[in-house]
Write an enzyme that holds these catalytic residues in place. Structure first.
Site, mmCIF file in Angstrom:
data_model
loop_
_atom_site.group_PDB
_atom_site.id
_atom_site.type_symbol
_atom_site.label_atom_id
_atom_site.label_comp_id
_atom_site.label_asym_id
_atom_site.label_seq_id
_atom_site.Cartn_x
_atom_site.Cartn_y
_atom_site.Cartn_z
ATOM 1 N N ASN A 1 0.830 -1.215 0.000
ATOM 2 C CA ASN A 1 0.000 0.000 0.000
ATOM 3 C C ASN A 1 0.864 1.266 0.000
ATOM 4 O OD1 ASN A 1 -2.272 1.547 -0.053
ATOM 5 N ND2 ASN A 1 -3.247 0.604 1.692
ATOM 6 N N HIS B 1 -8.618 3.613 8.347
ATOM 7 C CA HIS B 1 -9.036 2.258 7.980
ATOM 8 C C HIS B 1 -10.464 1.947 8.401
ATOM 9 C CE1 HIS B 1 -4.862 1.127 6.972
ATOM 10 N NE2 HIS B 1 -5.461 0.237 6.224
#
Length: 429
Positions: free
Chosen positions: A322, A353
């Protein structure tokens, strides 16, 4: 469930075809930036509506809201307000999705695209603040390249946030890179004056992304096949199954843990590699030439698969996983936070998140393991550097340790709720 996944894949394949069409028929040499912006935005909104129905309006609301804030509050403070509002809006959607309308785990998750849009909104606000409110000499070299010197128009803003290449799975890119791509001058702000001469040569023979796109599409579908075939064989939930814990020797539990985590990653590999291929197919993502004169198409790549699977430290793993999100965290939080930047960055990451407690467990464990790994590397590694064979042994041991530590850390991330996660940590002490 399955139908939303099929929807998503179908949409991404349409986006891939649209990207080729966009590059060939709406090339900057024959089309105005205005048309390119409009088409990219309308296609993006269309794909989003197709995938998420009316939930896709959240993307427009979040973008519109923050654009208003940028106009109203002025360049001096808007970066803080934008971060606050964009993150709050995202969190609100995540919390209602999980706790209020409990859609189950894997239905079409419209908060996924919002996570990327949140990154874009906030990094754009910080870059405008850098370009228009801070003195040139106070910026780092990286911030100078990314700084935005004039306010984006509403169309440019929506195009950047909601274009069809990045709406469904990202990855985040810098605003300057995106606008330069639309305007057909992809490396203008990245090249120093010295490179101008070689640069004019480059513009005549624009490298073709076709081979790179073919490679990435093949890779992503290979990962999808692995995910679909192997995921059923090693379900993560078995790690916390009472019978399994009671009747399996510890080393076998660890091996099973590794295998079950190994099979959750290809899902991300598939999504991110395909998203990268779509951007490349449109002509976006060119990053200059490497030492051998081959074009590099990794400007907005989100991961390097082999580096992840063979990582010998937590740091190497995180550096290749990521990637664009890591850049974002570094740029808006780590480089700017006056106190405890590491902790602040982990907290921002967990908030971004979403609303599952599992994420917080993962990030807390992550902080501890990062510190432990630093200590070990500092104290132990020097003893192994005397000969290549020792180095190889060290690498194999650290690879195994890293993989197990990562599995251990991300179990809550996959299980998501607090009960099972605590149960897992109990079972492995």
């Amino acid at each position: 469930g399955a139908d939303s996944t099929v929807n998503f894949v179908a949409c991404q394949l349409c986006a891939l075809l649209s990207a080729f069409w966009f590059r060939l028929f709406l090339h900057p040499s024959k089309t105005s930036p205005f048309i390119r912006h409009v088409v990219a935005t309308l296609l993006g909104i269309y794909f989003a509506m197709f995938c998420f129905g009316w939930y896709a309006l959240h993307f427009l609301v979040q973008s519109g809201l923050t654009y208003g804030i940028m106009i109203l509050t002025g360049v001096e403070h808007m970066h803080k307000y934008c971060l606050l509002v964009a993150l709050s809006y995202l969190s609100l959607c995540q919390i209602t999705r999980v706790y209020v309308f409990d859609y189950g785990m894997y239905t079409a998750d419209f908060t996924g695209p919002m996570m990327v849009i949140t990154q874009k909104i906030t990094s754009l606000a910080f870059e405008i603040h850098d370009g228009m409110a801070r003195k040139e000499e106070h910026l780092t070299p990286g911030q100078k390249i990314l700084a935005i010197r004039r306010m984006p128009s509403l169309l440019e803003y929506f195009s950047y946030n909601c274009n069809f290449m990045g709406i469904l799975a990202g990855p985040t890119c810098s605003y300057n890179d995106y606008v330069a791509f639309i305007e057909g001058d992809p490396r203008r702000h990245r090249d120093q004056e010295a490179d101008r001469k070689s640069n004019s040569k480059l513009r005549e023979n624009e490298p073709s992304p076709n081979t790179e796109v073919a490679r990435k599409v093949a890779t992503s579908f290979f990962c999808l096949l692995v995910f679909l075939s192997v995921c059923k064989v090693f379900p993560v939930e078995r790690n916390i199954d009472d019978d399994f814990i009671a009747n399996t020797p510890f080393y076998a539990q660890v091996v099973y843990l590794y295998l079950s985590m190994l099979t959750t990653r290809p899902k991300y590999y598939f999504v991110w590699t395909l998203a990268d291929a779509i951007n490349n197919a449109a002509g976006f993502g060119f990053n200059g030439y490497d030492g051998n004169g081959a074009p590099r198409w990794d400007l907005i790549s989100n991961l390097r698969i082999l580096n992840i699977e063979f990582a010998t430290s937590f740091k190497v793993f995180l550096d290749n996983w990521n990637i664009q999100t890591a850049h974002w965290l570094k740029r808006v939080c780590y480089e700017r936070c006056p106190y405890h930047p590491t902790a602040a960055t982990f907290i921002l990451s967990a908030m971004w998140h979403g609303a599952y407690p599992g994420y917080y467990l993962t990030f807390l464990t992550g902080i501890v393991i990062t510190l432990a790994a630093r200590a070990v590397r500092h104290n132990v590694r020097p003893h192994f550097l005397h000969s290549p064979s020792h180095k190889l042994v060290y690498d194999i041991i650290t690879w195994a340790a890293t993989q197990i530590a990562i599995c251990y850390t991300v179990v809550p991330f996959v299980l998501l709720s607090i009960g099972p996660s605590i149960k897992f940590y109990r079972s492995v002490n």
